[in-house]
Design an enzyme around this catalytic site. Structure first.
Site, short mmCIF file in Angstrom:
data_model
loop_
_atom_site.label_atom_id
_atom_site.label_comp_id
_atom_site.label_asym_id
_atom_site.label_seq_id
_atom_site.Cartn_x
_atom_site.Cartn_y
_atom_site.Cartn_z
N GLN A 21 0.83 -1.20 0.00
CA GLN A 21 0.00 0.00 0.00
C GLN A 21 0.87 1.26 0.00
O GLN A 21 2.01 1.24 0.46
CB GLN A 21 -0.88 0.01 1.26
CG GLN A 21 -1.77 -1.20 1.42
CD GLN A 21 -3.17 -0.99 0.87
OE1 GLN A 21 -3.68 0.13 0.86
NE2 GLN A 21 -3.80 -2.06 0.43
N LYS A 37 1.05 6.84 6.56
CA LYS A 37 0.04 6.14 5.76
C LYS A 37 -1.13 7.10 5.54
O LYS A 37 -1.85 7.44 6.48
CB LYS A 37 -0.42 4.88 6.50
CG LYS A 37 -1.25 3.94 5.66
CD LYS A 37 -1.44 2.58 6.34
CE LYS A 37 -0.17 1.75 6.29
NZ LYS A 37 -0.40 0.36 6.74
N ASP A 56 -5.88 0.41 2.95
CA ASP A 56 -5.66 0.50 4.39
C ASP A 56 -6.39 1.73 4.94
O ASP A 56 -6.54 2.73 4.25
CB ASP A 56 -4.17 0.61 4.71
CG ASP A 56 -3.47 -0.74 4.63
OD1 ASP A 56 -4.10 -1.72 4.22
OD2 ASP A 56 -2.27 -0.79 4.98
N ILE A 138 3.48 6.78 11.95
CA ILE A 138 3.78 5.58 12.73
C ILE A 138 5.29 5.51 12.98
O ILE A 138 6.08 5.60 12.04
CB ILE A 138 3.33 4.31 11.96
CG1 ILE A 138 1.87 4.44 11.54
CG2 ILE A 138 3.56 3.06 12.79
CD1 ILE A 138 1.46 3.48 10.43
N ASP A 199 -6.08 -9.63 7.83
CA ASP A 199 -4.99 -9.59 6.84
C ASP A 199 -3.62 -9.84 7.48
O ASP A 199 -2.62 -9.37 6.97
CB ASP A 199 -5.01 -8.22 6.15
CG ASP A 199 -4.19 -8.20 4.86
OD1 ASP A 199 -4.20 -9.20 4.14
OD2 ASP A 199 -3.56 -7.17 4.59
N GLU A 204 5.95 -10.07 12.50
CA GLU A 204 7.35 -9.81 12.84
C GLU A 204 7.60 -10.11 14.31
O GLU A 204 6.71 -9.90 15.15
CB GLU A 204 7.69 -8.35 12.55
CG GLU A 204 7.78 -8.00 11.07
CD GLU A 204 6.43 -7.78 10.41
OE1 GLU A 204 6.39 -7.69 9.17
OE2 GLU A 204 5.40 -7.70 11.12
N ASP A 214 1.55 -2.99 10.84
CA ASP A 214 0.60 -3.04 9.73
C ASP A 214 -0.81 -3.42 10.19
O ASP A 214 -1.28 -4.54 10.00
CB ASP A 214 1.10 -4.03 8.67
CG ASP A 214 0.49 -3.74 7.30
OD1 ASP A 214 -0.27 -2.76 7.18
OD2 ASP A 214 0.76 -4.50 6.36
#
Length: 307
Positions: A21, A37, A56, A138, A199, A204, A214
């Site tokens: 995205q 974002k 998103d 973020i 999703d 991680e 995310d």
């Protein structure tokens, strides 16, 4: 720190190096990096279709940060709503690579389509009438994170995954993961179920702890509860005792009320009232799922201490 993420001047802006995205990489004065974002939808917009449909949601990233804070899940990067002025904040410090992914729309306004797996030249982000682009800022975690495929990932097509057809799937997973790792994945499923993030195809890990990066696919449709996001819980029927005790004190509207109280410090609305009602409804479904597990296996098998 949240104030700094929201207000520190920007020294450099580029396309984020990877991802599906559109997002930008911001370098603030003082060398702190952020992901930005951008806003794609108004808060009232409802995403229909598949659980992973649509762009998103920038507010989902910030809502997820506050939700994690209330749940005592300390594994998510701080996120804030930030507005950046395209002409004043972005263009003067934009890299040549970012400038190549900018174009003017039919109104003559300069917009960004970015560089990512799904980025398209006809799906741009444009500033509002004030020349600003709103988005989620973020904190960039500049650490080496181990990346794993989720055992409960989706196929994103008509094919059924093993976890969707094997009733004893968790027995297999228990043989390949430590108890701590599995319990952490179950906690993540609770978190994702509350915001309806379907999703989480990969995750991680830093120092044996899952980091919730995310979170933009949450808050899509407040009227839909995809129960299969809870599959790790109802298939494994395990939960850390401390997590269950914390969930219990959030009943009766406390979860929503606390998120609203904390987010007031930013002065920005993070979700509609319908989404807050949905969070409370889904919390009750988590309670019901845990009670199902207790009824099937007993409390001593379901709740795990020391994790």
């Amino acid at each position: 720190m949240l104030h700094a993420l929201q207000s520190t001047p920007i020294a450099l802006v580029d396309n984020a190096p990877k991802g599906t995205q559109l997002k930008l990489l911001l370098l603030l004065e003082g060398n702190q990096k952020l992901y930005f974002k951008p806003k794609r939808y108004n808060l009232e917009h409802v995403i229909n279709g598949k659980i992973y449909a649509g762009f998103d949601r920038h507010n989902s990233e910030v809502f997820a940060y506050y939700l994690a804070m209330v749940l005592n899940f300390k594994w998510i990067p701080p996120s804030v709503i930030r507005k950046v002025h395209l002409d004043n904040d972005i263009l003067p410090v934009a890299t040549s690579g970012l400038r190549k992914t900018m174009l003017k729309n039919s109104k003559g306004t300069l917009c960004i389509y970015g560089k990512c797996f799904y980025c398209k030249i006809n799906e741009t982000v444009c500033p509002d009438d004030n020349g600003e682009v709103e988005g989620a800022a973020i904190l960039y975690l500049d650490k080496q994170l181990k990346v794993y495929k989720s055992p409960w990932r989706r196929s994103y097509n008509a094919k059924k995954m093993e976890w969707e057809i094997d009733r004893d799937y968790c027995v297999k997973i228990k043989g390949s993961l430590s108890t701590r790792h599995l319990l952490n994945l179950i906690e993540v499923s609770l978190f994702d179920f509350l915001i309806q993030n379907g999703d989480r195809h990969r995750y991680e890990v830093y120092k044996e702890q899952i980091i919730l990066l995310d979170n933009g696919k949450g808050l899509g449709n407040p009227l839909v509860d995809e129960l299969d996001i809870l599959a790790p819980l109802y298939q494994c029927c395990m939960l850390p005792t401390s997590t269950w005790q914390h969930l219990e004190i959030l009943s009766g509207g406390n979860l929503s009320d606390t998120i609203k109280l904390l987010s007031k410090f930013q002065g920005i609305k993070l979700a509609t009232e319908e989404h807050f009602k949905a969070i409370e409804r889904r919390l009750l479904k988590i309670y019901a799922t845990v009670q199902y597990c207790i009824g099937r296996y007993g409390s001593s098998k379901v709740f795990r201490s020391g994790f």
